[in-house]
Design a protein around this motif. Structure first.
Motif, PDB file in Angstrom:
ATOM      1  N   LYS A  87       0.835  -1.207   0.000  1.00  0.00           N
ATOM      2  CA  LYS A  87       0.000   0.000   0.000  1.00  0.00           C
ATOM      3  C   LYS A  87       0.865   1.250   0.000  1.00  0.00           C
ATOM      4  CE  LYS A  87      -4.551  -0.921   1.647  1.00  0.00           C
ATOM      5  NZ  LYS A  87      -4.749  -2.039   2.613  1.00  0.00           N
ATOM      6  N   PHE A  88       0.505   2.171  -0.836  1.00  0.00           N
ATOM      7  CA  PHE A  88       1.276   3.414  -0.955  1.00  0.00           C
ATOM      8  C   PHE A  88       1.360   4.144   0.375  1.00  0.00           C
ATOM      9  CE2 PHE A  88       1.181   8.037  -1.693  1.00  0.00           C
ATOM     10  CZ  PHE A  88       2.434   8.180  -2.230  1.00  0.00           C
ATOM     11  N   THR A  89       0.227   4.199   1.098  1.00  0.00           N
ATOM     12  CA  THR A  89       0.181   4.918   2.365  1.00  0.00           C
ATOM     13  C   THR A  89       1.270   4.439   3.303  1.00  0.00           C
ATOM     14  OG1 THR A  89      -2.183   4.777   2.052  1.00  0.00           O
ATOM     15  CG2 THR A  89      -1.417   5.700   4.139  1.00  0.00           C
ATOM     16  N   TYR A  90       1.370   3.121   3.442  1.00  0.00           N
ATOM     17  CA  TYR A  90       2.337   2.572   4.395  1.00  0.00           C
ATOM     18  C   TYR A  90       3.754   2.680   3.850  1.00  0.00           C
ATOM     19  CZ  TYR A  90      -2.063   0.715   6.061  1.00  0.00           C
ATOM     20  OH  TYR A  90      -3.351   0.597   6.480  1.00  0.00           O
ATOM     21  N   ARG A  92       4.899   4.906   2.029  1.00  0.00           N
ATOM     22  CA  ARG A  92       5.386   6.269   2.202  1.00  0.00           C
ATOM     23  C   ARG A  92       5.848   6.493   3.634  1.00  0.00           C
ATOM     24  NH1 ARG A  92       2.407  11.703   0.053  1.00  0.00           N
ATOM     25  NH2 ARG A  92       0.739  11.218   1.514  1.00  0.00           N
ATOM     26  N   LEU A  96       9.651   7.351   4.643  1.00  0.00           N
ATOM     27  CA  LEU A  96       9.938   8.583   5.391  1.00  0.00           C
ATOM     28  C   LEU A  96      10.762   8.263   6.631  1.00  0.00           C
ATOM     29  CD1 LEU A  96       9.625  11.555   5.978  1.00  0.00           C
ATOM     30  CD2 LEU A  96       7.447  11.070   7.094  1.00  0.00           C
ATOM     31  N   TYR A 126       4.062   7.131  -8.203  1.00  0.00           N
ATOM     32  CA  TYR A 126       4.327   7.651  -6.862  1.00  0.00           C
ATOM     33  C   TYR A 126       5.078   6.652  -6.006  1.00  0.00           C
ATOM     34  CZ  TYR A 126       1.599  11.564  -8.309  1.00  0.00           C
ATOM     35  OH  TYR A 126       1.173  12.673  -8.997  1.00  0.00           O
ATOM     36  N   TYR A 161       7.919  13.587 -13.930  1.00  0.00           N
ATOM     37  CA  TYR A 161       7.990  13.548 -12.475  1.00  0.00           C
ATOM     38  C   TYR A 161       9.062  12.566 -12.014  1.00  0.00           C
ATOM     39  CZ  TYR A 161       6.426  12.750  -7.665  1.00  0.00           C
ATOM     40  OH  TYR A 161       6.368  12.612  -6.296  1.00  0.00           O
TER      41      TYR A 161
ATOM     42  N   ASN B 118       6.024  15.213   3.576  1.00  0.00           N
ATOM     43  CA  ASN B 118       5.663  14.820   2.218  1.00  0.00           C
ATOM     44  C   ASN B 118       5.687  16.006   1.260  1.00  0.00           C
ATOM     45  OD1 ASN B 118       5.348  12.242   3.120  1.00  0.00           O
ATOM     46  ND2 ASN B 118       3.129  12.441   3.466  1.00  0.00           N
ATOM     47  N   GLN B 140       1.226  17.421  -7.286  1.00  0.00           N
ATOM     48  CA  GLN B 140       1.793  16.125  -6.930  1.00  0.00           C
ATOM     49  C   GLN B 140       1.375  15.711  -5.520  1.00  0.00           C
ATOM     50  OE1 GLN B 140       2.936  14.441  -9.175  1.00  0.00           O
ATOM     51  NE2 GLN B 140       3.713  15.874 -10.723  1.00  0.00           N
ATOM     52  N   ALA B 143      -2.241  14.604  -5.589  1.00  0.00           N
ATOM     53  CA  ALA B 143      -2.413  13.304  -6.239  1.00  0.00           C
ATOM     54  C   ALA B 143      -2.048  12.187  -5.277  1.00  0.00           C
ATOM     55  CB  ALA B 143      -1.540  13.240  -7.485  1.00  0.00           C
ATOM     56  N   GLN B 144      -0.981  12.400  -4.535  1.00  0.00           N
ATOM     57  CA  GLN B 144      -0.568  11.358  -3.600  1.00  0.00           C
ATOM     58  C   GLN B 144      -1.550  11.235  -2.451  1.00  0.00           C
ATOM     59  OE1 GLN B 144       3.775  11.275  -2.731  1.00  0.00           O
ATOM     60  NE2 GLN B 144       3.879  12.809  -4.337  1.00  0.00           N
ATOM     61  N   ASN B 145      -2.063  12.374  -1.978  1.00  0.00           N
ATOM     62  CA  ASN B 145      -3.039  12.311  -0.893  1.00  0.00           C
ATOM     63  C   ASN B 145      -4.308  11.596  -1.338  1.00  0.00           C
ATOM     64  OD1 ASN B 145      -1.301  13.595   0.766  1.00  0.00           O
ATOM     65  ND2 ASN B 145      -2.214  15.630   0.535  1.00  0.00           N
ATOM     66  N   MET B 147      -4.483   9.279  -3.532  1.00  0.00           N
ATOM     67  CA  MET B 147      -4.178   7.855  -3.534  1.00  0.00           C
ATOM     68  C   MET B 147      -4.282   7.298  -2.126  1.00  0.00           C
ATOM     69  SD  MET B 147      -0.940   6.828  -5.778  1.00  0.00           S
ATOM     70  CE  MET B 147      -0.491   5.389  -4.857  1.00  0.00           C
ATOM     71  N   GLU B 148      -3.733   8.047  -1.195  1.00  0.00           N
ATOM     72  CA  GLU B 148      -3.736   7.596   0.184  1.00  0.00           C
ATOM     73  C   GLU B 148      -5.161   7.485   0.692  1.00  0.00           C
ATOM     74  OE1 GLU B 148      -0.500   9.114   2.772  1.00  0.00           O
ATOM     75  OE2 GLU B 148      -2.178   9.792   3.979  1.00  0.00           O
ATOM     76  N   GLU B 151      -6.962   4.488  -0.402  1.00  0.00           N
ATOM     77  CA  GLU B 151      -6.509   3.322   0.353  1.00  0.00           C
ATOM     78  C   GLU B 151      -7.080   3.326   1.769  1.00  0.00           C
ATOM     79  OE1 GLU B 151      -2.179   2.528  -1.767  1.00  0.00           O
ATOM     80  OE2 GLU B 151      -2.284   3.281   0.270  1.00  0.00           O
ATOM     81  N   PHE B 155      -9.476   0.755   3.964  1.00  0.00           N
ATOM     82  CA  PHE B 155      -8.963   0.321   5.242  1.00  0.00           C
ATOM     83  C   PHE B 155      -9.957   0.636   6.361  1.00  0.00           C
ATOM     84  CE2 PHE B 155      -6.599   2.049   8.907  1.00  0.00           C
ATOM     85  CZ  PHE B 155      -6.124   0.861   9.422  1.00  0.00           C
TER      86      PHE B 155
END
Lengths: 1263, 162
Positions: A87-90, A92, A96, A126, A161, B118, B140, B143-145, B147-148, B151, B155
């Motif tokens: 998962k992208f969230t995790y 990331r 970090l 991403y 990007y 971020n 950017q 877009a990432q947020n 995506m989050e 998800e 969840f």
């Protein structure tokens, strides 16, 4: 129930996310540490869970705690787990955390390689982006090596990007894995022209970082950056590029000249202060790098100074600060232009901002003159009083001393004033710079004799009031001045008004609280003082006074005898006994003063710091030669001393020592044996060289002195070079003293002079007495004593490893193509990531077996090229470079073995790097030579030739630079056709081989240009290599200097001819003040700067150290070009030896051939045909007999020597074309059969044609 | 190169610390403390540059900072960066934060330090400036947020099911 509890606790833990943690910490302000430790326990629990969400949450909290200073490295493995979540969230969160706490020594990092690789190739941009960002923070050498290839692939990703991130991270990869630089560089360069501005900016960023550390390797990119600079509108990019140019210009002054104009335009046009500031900065760098050769600099300097003034006057403190910062850079080279803004800078001294005041202080250093020194220092003294922090005050103090003492006290006209200032500075509380003040006091008192009376009086007062200085022992930095005071009072005690009082002051019990080294000086100088007092008092009839003084000494000295400091103790007890003895004698009424003062007789002279070095080595003395045969290391001398001596015997009878009589030798031998016998530690026979000095005949006069460099010590003699200086000083001293008396009358200065304003107004600068010349050896430093930058460089600097030559990489001919070993490592099951260039397999296969041989020749050539460059740069760089080369060779050799196994298929790629841009690189010189393309081909060639070393060591190095001869368009065209390229490469290879053999030529210059074109337009299959050629012909020569010259027309101006003359110093002396003069004819005149007369010579803008050569250009104006011309000229110069200099001159004759008015101009066959048909041309012809050379050589010669280009070539027949600077067309039809060459020529000016043909004929008759 | 980016409040409490070179936690804290000490004693209307001195890197490094309300934004950079350029970059950073948090205040930074990281990651990467165009950065980040969020939605729904 139990399940419920478990579930509840999971929920609770789970609920505590980052926000809860932060809130919790804020609510537990009292017991924060305790609260956090319970939180960490919870986190540990969470990390044990299987649920990745829980883990990620825990890691997220850990990242926060890390910021607060908690070590979280124990959770590194969990972080890796979270990073590998799908998962992208995790992911990331994981990356970090990793970026915050991973580093090179984190061992779990090696587990991440595959995960990162997976993320890099993820379809989600991403994921890739996050991985790149994380990696940029924790990349290790291993990761860099393993992932370099993947990242390189990403540099060509479809998404900008990703591209920009990949480009940027390459810098980090280079740092950790320098081997990746060469393979990645071509693509990096490509990205400079990426359509996306972000990617472009990233590439600029990376190259700027690289170039900042090793600018010379990136010089070849200058044209590209220049293009970007003129086209880009992104200020961020512009700033970077301009900064980069600032780093490049010191290496290439021609670049600077080219930059000035666009930069000036930017300065005028931009509204962005940041850009303006960087432009000004770079212009300053350019101006610094250019020698005084260009007269129109003053305009640029004025512009800069003017813009900076605007910045400084701005109300924005930031601009003010930067303005001052840049101003200080100008100050170094152009102090005059800054001085006019003194008012502004003094104003800044009052600024409330300390940063600005400090910057202004820096500038003051260059602002002072004899006139304003006192005024400025007075102002600074006021600041010293006002200053709050000690740091700023100390800074002020050092600046005052710096300013006053600069260039040997050049600006001080009144030393009494300076001493007063120094004394006043001692009142400063808590300064760290007591030592600095003390050394200034000593220096001035010793070196400026006339000031001693005043200085001694001041010092006596200081000693009297010592308690004021030592009041606060906590910060006793200032008590160092007492050291100076005591010494000055003792040494120059004859000037004391009341010596007894001073002696009393020096022997006060309080003195015992001073640091030991100061007490020691006190004791010693008390003795000196005592001697002086005795001398004074014995003259009197009353002898009791003298005895009283002795008694005082005897009473007070025991205090020091008890000192814990050995030095003090020893001196005190010694002197105490002496005084006791003196007292005894006094009681017997014996006169002792004479003898006592004899103890301290003699003047202490200052010795220049480098005096010892300057002692000349007498002729015939070889300091490096062994005086005795060096004992062989293997044998222990203790065991067989006898054997050594018998062995040495013959050595003693060497011619140099024959005069030493046998007796003496025997005696010495005996003495040495004795010494050896007595010394159990005797290891090597190293007879004292001093002995030999003294005993060898003819060298008695060498002053063998022990020179101690610290000032106040006795010096038994002076090196000779110093004595002159001393005499000079004394002379001036007298002068000064007289002047001073007058001044004193005029001013009636108070003793504490500083309270009053010193009015130096009425004195004009010329009026002021020449500065006191203080003993300083002015001789130049020996050459080998030049400071080397090497010392400054941090050996651990990671950028050192990135000092990699990249130019070769980009040549079409790839002199040092990427070796297989340099390929980025690729996982074995993977296909090569890099796109293949359209190289032909056959060629690669052919090339491979020859590789080692070829490489070695390439290496050699590289080295030669280095040598050429080195002349322009410092010796130190040479060393470094050599080093670099060695490294390279190493990796070439070392790499070859392992390469084959891994990527045998990749060998094919080796030669074929993208070549579309190569022309630009090799054309750096071409680009720098500032003129339109066709006209300049020859000029570029001369530049190249000039750079080729005319000295014999690197005769063959020109080929690299000769490529600029090719017009750009043809080259690119050519590189499109791989067939041609192949041929060319092959040919060049052969040429290289050939060149290696022909080292005996001097300035030969390879005519790649001519040769190339015949290949291009003609259909010749196999060409033999061309012999080397040079356009430089000997102009004149004598035992000092050799001049060779090349004459070129200037297409832009039909009446100008440029003569490039290389001056080579053949002697061992320094040649300077060279003046080049030519007797003008009616038709041709030397262009002289405005204002000089028609017979004035032109100064050659450089000097020549021994063995060095340099090139100068002179412009001539010609009216008619149809006839050859001869001009008589003279070069005058001064030959400077160590001790003498003579004026010499050398006559020469400049021969302007008609050929030199021709300019290589390409012509297409249809245009050529039209020209011939037009009927405007007169024809003429010539036949050459017995020409014994291949046809293409013949053509190349005509092209090269006579500036023609081949239009068309069919078998043994060719048409050629050239144009004169005044636009005359010259067409040739060259035919050959057997050994006869016939040339039919047409031209619209028959006289010119006739002369050109004559010259061609002559060329071939010579060979 | 940017060596470090620090955000702390008027009392020296760190709100974000990003070091582009590794230091251990204690050194990091010390650097933050010393930087705060240097920066906080400066008046409001003095220049925004400070010779960093011994803190990080040595004489080649400068501290460039801006003070917004309760927060100090400090960049430690070497001489390859343009001083005024970095000041602009800080401005872009703050404006971006302002857009992303809608009227950013210290509390936002306190509670969402990860989000600040971020955003910063889209501007500066490994110590080098990646992007200076605010719109591009925000695009950017958004877009990432997004995506989050998609998800997290899945969840959260699974969590509610429990």
């Amino acid at each position: 129930m139990a399940l419920k509890i478990v579930k509840g606790s999971i929920d609770r833990m789970f609920d505590k996310n980052l926000q809860d943690l932060v809130r919790g910490i804020r609510n537990h302000k009292e017991d924060e540490a305790k609260y956090i430790s319970t939180c960490i326990d919870e986190i540990k629990q969470e990390l044990k869970q299987d649920n990745i969400a829980v883990k990620a949450n825990a890691v997220c909290k850990l990242t926060y705690l890390q910021m607060l200073g908690y070590d979280v490295s124990w959770a590194a493995f969990n972080i890796v787990e979270v990073m590998s979540s799908s998962k992208f969230t995790y992911k990331r969160i994981g990356y970090l955390a990793a970026s915050q706490c991973f580093h090179e020594n984190t061992d779990v990092i090696m587990l991440t390689t595959n995960q990162i690789r997976k993320d890099l190739s993820s379809p989600n941009q991403y994921d890739t982006g996050v991985a790149l960002t994380g990696l940029s923070c924790f990349v290790t050498p291993d990761l860099a090596r393993d992932l370099a290839n993947d990242i390189m692939t990403l540099m060509s990703h479809t998404k900008p990007y990703i591209r920009k991130k990949a480009v940027l991270i390459m810098y980090k990869v280079f740092l950790k894995y320098p081997e990746s630089l060469r393979p990645a560089f071509p693509r990096l360069k490509e990205k400079l022209e990426d359509p996306d501005p972000g990617v472009q900016s990233a590439a600029v960023n990376v190259i700027c970082e690289l170039a900042r550390r090793n600018p010379k390797n990136y010089l070849s990119l200058a044209p590209l950056f220049f293009k970007l600079m003129t086209s880009s509108t992104n200020n961020w990019v512009l700033i970077k590029i301009i900064k980069l140019f600032g780093a490049l210009t010191p290496l290439e002054p021609r670049l600077g000249k080219k930059l000035i104009e666009p930069l000036t335009n930017l300065i005028h046009s931009t509204s962005a202060m940041s850009l303006l500031y960087e432009c000004v900065n770079t212009v300053i760098a350019v101006l610094i790098s250019l020698s005084s050769g260009m007269p129109n600099h003053s305009a640029s300097i004025q512009l800069c100074v003017q813009k900076l003034r605007i910045l400084i006057e701005d109300s924005d403190q930031n601009l003010k600060y930067l303005g001052l910062l840049a101003m200080s850079k100008i100050l170094k080279t152009h102090p005059k232009s800054v001085q006019s803004h003194k008012d502004l800078i003094l104003q800044c001294l009052d600024d409330k901002d300390e940063s600005i005041r400090l910057r202004a202080l820096d500038l003051l250093y260059g602002m002072v003159s004899k006139k304003n020194l006192m005024e400025i220092v007075k102002k600074l003294m006021i600041h010293v009083d006002k200053a709050e922090g000690t740091t700023y005050r100390d800074e002020l103090l050092t600046k005052i001393i710096d300013i006053c003492s600069q260039s040997n006290y050049q600006y001080i006209t009144n030393f009494e004033w300076y001493i007063s200032i120094l004394v006043e500075l001692t009142r400063l509380e808590g300064t760290r710079h007591g030592h600095l003040i003390a050394s200034q006091m000593l220096d001035v008192a010793i070196r400026v004799k006339a000031i001693r009376v005043f200085a001694v009086a001041q010092m006596a007062t200081l000693l009297d009031n010592a308690h004021l200085l030592t009041g606060n022992m906590q910060r006793n930095g200032i008590c160092e001045v007492l050291y100076a005071a005591a010494w000055i009072c003792g040494e120059f005690s004859e000037h004391l008004e009341n010596p007894v009082q001073t002696l009393e002051a020096m022997l006060r019990p309080k003195v015992a609280t001073l640091p030991g080294h100061i007490q020691a000086v006190y004791v010693q100088n008390a003795a000196k003082l005592f001697a002086t007092i005795l001398k004074n008092q014995e003259g009197n009839t009353d002898s009791t006074a003298a005895q009283e003084t002795s008694q005082m000494m005897i009473d007070r000295l025991p205090l020091f005898v008890q000192s814990a400091n050995l030095e003090v103790q020893e001196r005190a007890s010694c002197i105490l006994q002496l005084v006791k003895y003196i007292q005894k004698l006094q009681q017997k009424d014996v006169e002792v003063a004479e003898e006592v003062s004899a103890l301290f007789a003699g003047e202490l002279n200052p010795v220049a710091p480098k005096a010892q070095k300057k002692v000349p080595v007498p002729e015939g003395l070889d300091l490096d030669a062994w005086i005795n045969e060096p004992p062989s290391e293997s044998e222990s001398e203790d065991e067989q001393p006898k054997a050594i001596f018998t062995k040495e015997e013959p050595k003693h009878s060497r011619p140099r020592h024959t005069e030493v009589d046998e007796k003496e030798l025997a005696r010495r031998r005996e003495a040495r044996k004795q010494e050896q016998a007595n010394n159990p530690f005797y290891i090597k026979a190293s007879p004292s060289s001093q002995k030999v000095y003294q005993e060898a005949p003819g060298v008695e006069h060498i002053p063998v002195v022990q020179i101690d460099l610290s000032v106040p010590l006795k010096v038994p003699g002076l090196p000779m070079s110093d004595q002159y200086v001393k005499l000079e000083e004394e002379r001036r001293q007298k002068e000064r003293a007289e002047k001073k008396k007058k001044e004193k009358k005029k001013r009636k200065e108070k003793r504490s002079g500083r309270g009053k304003k010193h009015d130096s107004g009425p004195e004009s600068e010329e009026d002021i007495t020449p500065a006191h010349v203080v003993d300083i050896v002015t001789e130049e430093m020996p050459e080998n004593a030049l400071p080397s930058d090497d010392d400054d460089k941090d050996p651990n600097d990671p950028h050192k490893a990135l000092d990699i030559d990249l130019d070769n990489l980009l040549e079409t001919t790839a002199r040092r193509p990427l070796a297989d070993s340099e390929k980025l490592p690729v996982r074995s099951h993977r296909a090569a990531g890099a796109p293949k260039s359209p190289a032909e397999d056959g060629e690669a296969e052919n090339a491979t077996p020859q590789e080692p041989k070829k490489k070695s020749s390439k290496e050699k050539r590289d080295k030669k090229k280095d040598k050429e460059r080195d002349r322009k740069r410092s010796k130190e760089e040479k060393k470094k470079k050599k080093h670099k080369r060695e490294e390279k060779e190493e990796d070439l050799l070392g790499g070859q073995a392992e390469e084959a196994a891994v990527q045998s298929e990749e060998t094919k790629e080796v030669e074929a790097q993208p070549s579309s841009t190569s022309a630009e690189v090799s054309d750096l010189d071409f680009w720098l030579s500032n003129a339109p393309v066709p006209s300049n081909t020859q000029e570029a060639a001369t530049v190249a030739a000039a750079e080729a070393d005319p000295a014999p060591e690197a005769p063959a190095g020109t080929a690299a630079d000769s490529e600029p001869e090719e017009p750009k368009d043809t080259e690119t065209e050519e590189s499109k056709s791989s067939k041609h390229k192949k041929k060319k490469q092959k040919k060049e290879k052969e040429e290289k081989e050939k060149k290696k053999k022909k080292k005996h030529h001097h300035h030969h210059h390879h005519s790649d240009g001519g040769g190339e074109e015949s290949v291009q337009n003609g259909t010749v299959e196999e060409e033999e290599p061309l012999p080397p050629m040079s356009n430089y012909c000997l102009l004149a020569e004598n035992s000092y200097i050799k001049m060779v010259c090349d004459i070129q027309g200037n297409l832009q101006d039909g009446s100008q001819v440029v003569v490039s003359v290389i001056f080579e110093n053949k002697s061992d002396s320094f040649l300077k003040s060279m003046e080049f003069n030519v007797l003008d004819s009616l038709n041709s005149k030397l262009q002289r700067p405005e204002g000089s007369g028609p017979h004035d010579g032109l100064t050659v803008p450089f000097q020549l150290p021994p063995g060095v050569s340099n090139e100068a250009r002179f412009v001539f104006t010609v009216q008619s070009i149809v006839m050859p011309q001869k001009l008589k000229g003279t070069l005058t110069f001064i030959v400077k030896n160590e001790d003498s200099s003579t004026h010499e001159k050398l006559d020469f004759k400049l021969h302007f051939t008609c050929t030199s008015y021709l300019i290589t101009t390409p012509c297409y066959s249809d245009a050529f045909a039209k020209l011939l048909e037009s009927g405007d041309l007169k024809s003429s012809s010539v036949r050459l007999e017995g020409v014994n050379m291949p046809f293409h050589h013949l053509l190349a010669r005509i092209c090269f020597h006579h500036h023609f280009s081949v239009v068309e070539r069919i078998n043994s027949c060719a048409s050629m074309y050239s144009r004169s600077i005044q636009g005359h067309h010259v067409c040739l039809l060259v035919k050959t059969s057997a050994q006869t060459v016939s040339i039919d020529a047409k031209c619209d000016e028959p006289t010119l044609l006739g002369n050109v043909l004559d010259e061609i004929k002559q060329t071939f008759s010579q060979c | 190169m940017i060596k470090a980016i620090l955000i702390f409040n008027n009392h020296g409490k760190p709100r974000l610390s990003k070091f582009y070179e590794h230091y251990n936690e204690d050194t990091e804290q010390q650097i933050i403390r010393e930087t705060f000490h240097l920066v906080s004693k400066r008046d409001e209307n003095v220049c925004n540059f400070l010779e960093g001195g011994m803190l990080i890197g040595g004489s080649d490094y400068k501290l460039i900072y801006r003070h917004y309300a309760t927060l100090y934004f400090v960049f430690c950079v070497d001489s390859s960066e343009s001083e005024l350029g970095i000041l602009d970059l800080i401005q872009v950073f703050v404006e971006t934060l302002d857009k992303c948090f809608e009227n950013v205040c210290e509390l936002d930074l306190i509670f969402h330090v990860d989000k600040v990281h971020n955003i910063l990651a889209e501007m500066v990467m490994g110590g080098m400036v990646l992007e200076t165009n605010m719109n591009e950065i925000i695009t950017q980040v958004d877009a990432q947020n997004k995506m989050e969020k998609s998800e997290t939605f899945i969840f959260q729904s699974t969590r509610q099911d429990r």
